[in-house]
Design a protein around this motif. Sequence first.
Motif, PDB file in Angstrom:
ATOM      1  N   MET A   9       0.472  -1.210  -0.447  1.00  0.00           N
ATOM      2  CA  MET A   9      -0.040   0.080  -0.020  1.00  0.00           C
ATOM      3  C   MET A   9       1.171   0.871  -0.093  1.00  0.00           C
ATOM      4  O   MET A   9       1.935   0.833   0.466  1.00  0.00           O
ATOM      5  CB  MET A   9      -1.059   0.006   0.944  1.00  0.00           C
ATOM      6  CG  MET A   9      -2.264   1.125   1.294  1.00  0.00           C
ATOM      7  SD  MET A   9      -3.079   1.030   2.336  1.00  0.00           S
ATOM      8  CE  MET A   9      -3.927  -0.107   2.414  1.00  0.00           C
ATOM      9  N   GLN A  10       0.510   2.092  -1.586  1.00  0.00           N
ATOM     10  CA  GLN A  10       1.358   3.117  -1.203  1.00  0.00           C
ATOM     11  C   GLN A  10       0.991   4.101   0.646  1.00  0.00           C
ATOM     12  O   GLN A  10       0.042   4.067   1.023  1.00  0.00           O
ATOM     13  CB  GLN A  10       0.762   3.961  -2.156  1.00  0.00           C
ATOM     14  CG  GLN A  10       0.949   3.379  -3.183  1.00  0.00           C
ATOM     15  CD  GLN A  10       2.470   3.589  -4.009  1.00  0.00           C
ATOM     16  OE1 GLN A  10       3.306   4.366  -4.230  1.00  0.00           O
ATOM     17  NE2 GLN A  10       2.882   2.713  -3.929  1.00  0.00           N
ATOM     18  N   HIS A  11       2.245   5.140   1.355  1.00  0.00           N
ATOM     19  CA  HIS A  11       2.015   5.747   2.201  1.00  0.00           C
ATOM     20  C   HIS A  11       2.813   7.224   2.230  1.00  0.00           C
ATOM     21  O   HIS A  11       4.021   7.439   1.446  1.00  0.00           O
ATOM     22  CB  HIS A  11       2.770   5.275   3.271  1.00  0.00           C
ATOM     23  CG  HIS A  11       2.949   5.655   4.435  1.00  0.00           C
ATOM     24  ND1 HIS A  11       2.493   4.551   5.918  1.00  0.00           N
ATOM     25  CD2 HIS A  11       2.504   7.473   5.029  1.00  0.00           C
ATOM     26  CE1 HIS A  11       2.129   5.847   6.583  1.00  0.00           C
ATOM     27  NE2 HIS A  11       2.158   6.601   6.062  1.00  0.00           N
ATOM     28  N   LEU A  12       2.226   8.123   2.379  1.00  0.00           N
ATOM     29  CA  LEU A  12       2.580   8.906   2.128  1.00  0.00           C
ATOM     30  C   LEU A  12       2.983  10.355   3.010  1.00  0.00           C
ATOM     31  O   LEU A  12       1.811  10.276   4.159  1.00  0.00           O
ATOM     32  CB  LEU A  12       1.538  10.372   1.161  1.00  0.00           C
ATOM     33  CG  LEU A  12       1.989  12.252   1.115  1.00  0.00           C
ATOM     34  CD1 LEU A  12       3.651  12.514   0.782  1.00  0.00           C
ATOM     35  CD2 LEU A  12       0.471  12.732   0.494  1.00  0.00           C
ATOM     36  N   LEU A  13       4.411  10.450   3.499  1.00  0.00           N
ATOM     37  CA  LEU A  13       4.806  11.294   4.678  1.00  0.00           C
ATOM     38  C   LEU A  13       4.785  12.864   4.451  1.00  0.00           C
ATOM     39  O   LEU A  13       5.164  13.250   3.462  1.00  0.00           O
ATOM     40  CB  LEU A  13       5.736  10.750   5.244  1.00  0.00           C
ATOM     41  CG  LEU A  13       5.810  11.556   6.461  1.00  0.00           C
ATOM     42  CD1 LEU A  13       5.518  11.379   7.945  1.00  0.00           C
ATOM     43  CD2 LEU A  13       7.953  11.308   7.375  1.00  0.00           C
ATOM     44  N   HIS A  14       3.945  13.566   4.764  1.00  0.00           N
ATOM     45  CA  HIS A  14       4.251  14.886   5.172  1.00  0.00           C
ATOM     46  C   HIS A  14       4.401  15.622   6.064  1.00  0.00           C
ATOM     47  O   HIS A  14       3.917  15.484   7.122  1.00  0.00           O
ATOM     48  CB  HIS A  14       2.582  15.226   4.596  1.00  0.00           C
ATOM     49  CG  HIS A  14       2.378  16.679   4.214  1.00  0.00           C
ATOM     50  ND1 HIS A  14       0.694  17.562   3.789  1.00  0.00           N
ATOM     51  CD2 HIS A  14       3.410  17.679   4.295  1.00  0.00           C
ATOM     52  CE1 HIS A  14       0.956  18.780   3.385  1.00  0.00           C
ATOM     53  NE2 HIS A  14       2.093  18.788   3.924  1.00  0.00           N
ATOM     54  N   LEU A  15       5.628  16.836   5.620  1.00  0.00           N
ATOM     55  CA  LEU A  15       6.183  17.335   6.728  1.00  0.00           C
ATOM     56  C   LEU A  15       6.014  18.621   6.476  1.00  0.00           C
ATOM     57  O   LEU A  15       6.854  19.189   5.523  1.00  0.00           O
ATOM     58  CB  LEU A  15       7.780  17.250   6.845  1.00  0.00           C
ATOM     59  CG  LEU A  15       8.081  15.467   7.054  1.00  0.00           C
ATOM     60  CD1 LEU A  15       9.578  15.496   7.685  1.00  0.00           C
ATOM     61  CD2 LEU A  15       7.672  14.978   9.146  1.00  0.00           C
ATOM     62  N   ASP A  16       5.354  19.938   7.161  1.00  0.00           N
ATOM     63  CA  ASP A  16       5.356  20.921   7.819  1.00  0.00           C
ATOM     64  C   ASP A  16       6.288  21.412   8.348  1.00  0.00           C
ATOM     65  O   ASP A  16       6.462  20.998   9.283  1.00  0.00           O
ATOM     66  CB  ASP A  16       3.687  21.353   7.772  1.00  0.00           C
ATOM     67  CG  ASP A  16       3.372  21.190   6.338  1.00  0.00           C
ATOM     68  OD1 ASP A  16       3.582  21.358   5.618  1.00  0.00           O
ATOM     69  OD2 ASP A  16       1.717  21.001   6.826  1.00  0.00           O
ATOM     70  N   ALA A  17       7.172  22.093   7.594  1.00  0.00           N
ATOM     71  CA  ALA A  17       7.760  22.935   8.555  1.00  0.00           C
ATOM     72  C   ALA A  17       8.203  24.181   8.532  1.00  0.00           C
ATOM     73  O   ALA A  17       8.939  25.446   9.183  1.00  0.00           O
ATOM     74  CB  ALA A  17       9.352  22.914   8.316  1.00  0.00           C
ATOM     75  N   SER A  18       6.643  25.244   7.996  1.00  0.00           N
ATOM     76  CA  SER A  18       7.109  26.435   8.123  1.00  0.00           C
ATOM     77  C   SER A  18       6.397  27.049  10.050  1.00  0.00           C
ATOM     78  O   SER A  18       5.504  26.549  10.211  1.00  0.00           O
ATOM     79  CB  SER A  18       5.977  26.968   7.069  1.00  0.00           C
ATOM     80  OG  SER A  18       5.961  28.406   7.289  1.00  0.00           O
ATOM     81  N   ALA A  19       7.273  28.088  10.005  1.00  0.00           N
ATOM     82  CA  ALA A  19       6.469  28.596  11.307  1.00  0.00           C
ATOM     83  C   ALA A  19       4.658  29.307  11.436  1.00  0.00           C
ATOM     84  O   ALA A  19       4.259  29.655  12.389  1.00  0.00           O
ATOM     85  CB  ALA A  19       7.490  29.754  12.294  1.00  0.00           C
ATOM     86  N   ARG A  20       4.377  30.003   9.990  1.00  0.00           N
ATOM     87  CA  ARG A  20       3.738  30.745   9.460  1.00  0.00           C
ATOM     88  C   ARG A  20       2.178  29.967   9.573  1.00  0.00           C
ATOM     89  O   ARG A  20       2.311  28.511   8.859  1.00  0.00           O
ATOM     90  CB  ARG A  20       3.571  31.460   8.602  1.00  0.00           C
ATOM     91  CG  ARG A  20       4.905  32.583   8.300  1.00  0.00           C
ATOM     92  CD  ARG A  20       4.566  32.762   7.219  1.00  0.00           C
ATOM     93  NE  ARG A  20       5.663  34.218   7.004  1.00  0.00           N
ATOM     94  CZ  ARG A  20       5.560  35.198   7.403  1.00  0.00           C
ATOM     95  NH1 ARG A  20       4.405  35.643   7.515  1.00  0.00           N
ATOM     96  NH2 ARG A  20       6.041  36.179   7.530  1.00  0.00           N
ATOM     97  N   ARG A  21       1.344  29.696  10.098  1.00  0.00           N
ATOM     98  CA  ARG A  21       0.279  28.933   9.890  1.00  0.00           C
ATOM     99  C   ARG A  21      -0.476  28.951   8.987  1.00  0.00           C
ATOM    100  O   ARG A  21      -0.760  27.593   7.685  1.00  0.00           O
ATOM    101  CB  ARG A  21      -1.009  29.369  10.759  1.00  0.00           C
ATOM    102  CG  ARG A  21      -1.289  29.102  12.424  1.00  0.00           C
ATOM    103  CD  ARG A  21      -0.092  27.890  12.856  1.00  0.00           C
ATOM    104  NE  ARG A  21      -0.861  26.748  12.483  1.00  0.00           N
ATOM    105  CZ  ARG A  21      -0.183  25.473  12.516  1.00  0.00           C
ATOM    106  NH1 ARG A  21       1.283  25.582  11.759  1.00  0.00           N
ATOM    107  NH2 ARG A  21      -1.192  24.438  11.980  1.00  0.00           N
ATOM    108  N   ARG A  22      -0.198  30.381   7.949  1.00  0.00           N
ATOM    109  CA  ARG A  22      -0.681  30.179   6.675  1.00  0.00           C
ATOM    110  C   ARG A  22       0.582  30.492   5.741  1.00  0.00           C
ATOM    111  O   ARG A  22       1.011  31.301   6.288  1.00  0.00           O
ATOM    112  CB  ARG A  22      -1.731  31.107   6.342  1.00  0.00           C
ATOM    113  CG  ARG A  22      -3.393  30.988   7.081  1.00  0.00           C
ATOM    114  CD  ARG A  22      -3.970  31.908   6.748  1.00  0.00           C
ATOM    115  NE  ARG A  22      -4.444  32.215   5.355  1.00  0.00           N
ATOM    116  CZ  ARG A  22      -5.635  32.748   4.540  1.00  0.00           C
ATOM    117  NH1 ARG A  22      -5.388  33.880   5.741  1.00  0.00           N
ATOM    118  NH2 ARG A  22      -5.875  33.531   3.709  1.00  0.00           N
ATOM    119  N   SER A  23       0.948  29.691   5.181  1.00  0.00           N
ATOM    120  CA  SER A  23       2.500  30.115   4.308  1.00  0.00           C
ATOM    121  C   SER A  23       2.256  29.829   2.762  1.00  0.00           C
ATOM    122  O   SER A  23       1.570  28.950   2.821  1.00  0.00           O
ATOM    123  CB  SER A  23       3.546  29.679   4.671  1.00  0.00           C
ATOM    124  OG  SER A  23       3.186  28.164   4.855  1.00  0.00           O
TER     125      SER A  23
END
Length: 223
Positions: free
Chosen positions: A1-15
């Motif tokens: 099964m395919q698996h996507l790991l999504h990492l966000d690193a911006s300090a802004r909530r909207r960026s």
Amino acid sequence: MQHLLHLDASARRRSFSRELGARFARNWRAAHPGAEYTHRDLAADPVPFITEAWTEICDELLRAGITDPARYPSALRTDTQRAAWAIVSPLLDELLAADTVLITMPMYNFSIPASLKAWIDQVTFPRMSLAGTRFVVIAARGGSYLPGTPRAEVEHQERYLRHFFAGHFGVTDAAFVAAELTNTVVDPTLSHLADAHARSHADAIAEVDRLSAEAETVTEAAR
């Protein structure tokens, strides 16, 4: 099964980087119904910096010649090492389970955010290979760092990750997207570059759409 790991690193909530990353994830998930998806916000839930106990674990792995992640716990000898491993283990499990790793980030001071560097330090072990994992990195930059621009030589964001992915993890499939000149939306002195930013943003959206469609094609070919 395919698996996507999504990492966000911006300090802004909207960026810009979060916006583009959400678009890629949405497209990817629509193309892979029923696939696994893991999202980790490195800014809202920071990963701790590594400790001396982490370095002790690495030393034990090197001495024992352990390269299989399933055997890592056998290198734990003390309570502090076990405590360090309790931090690493879920992060490492997420990374090793992923076929595709999506990283979104702003450029901070010519390089990557400290929150992303802390994650990289935690999950990186001696002789660890991620050769079969695809990385997609989406960045936002306040200025322009394209080849030929005055600031090209201080671009230590994409350059660092390209060298690291290939040199340490053995990654051969890494794609990079950047929306540039994002500071034009807040800095009046850069207003003359607003059109260049708009073009860069539009190009980034198109590239995100292309890469997410490409991911579907690659998956179909592998079946």
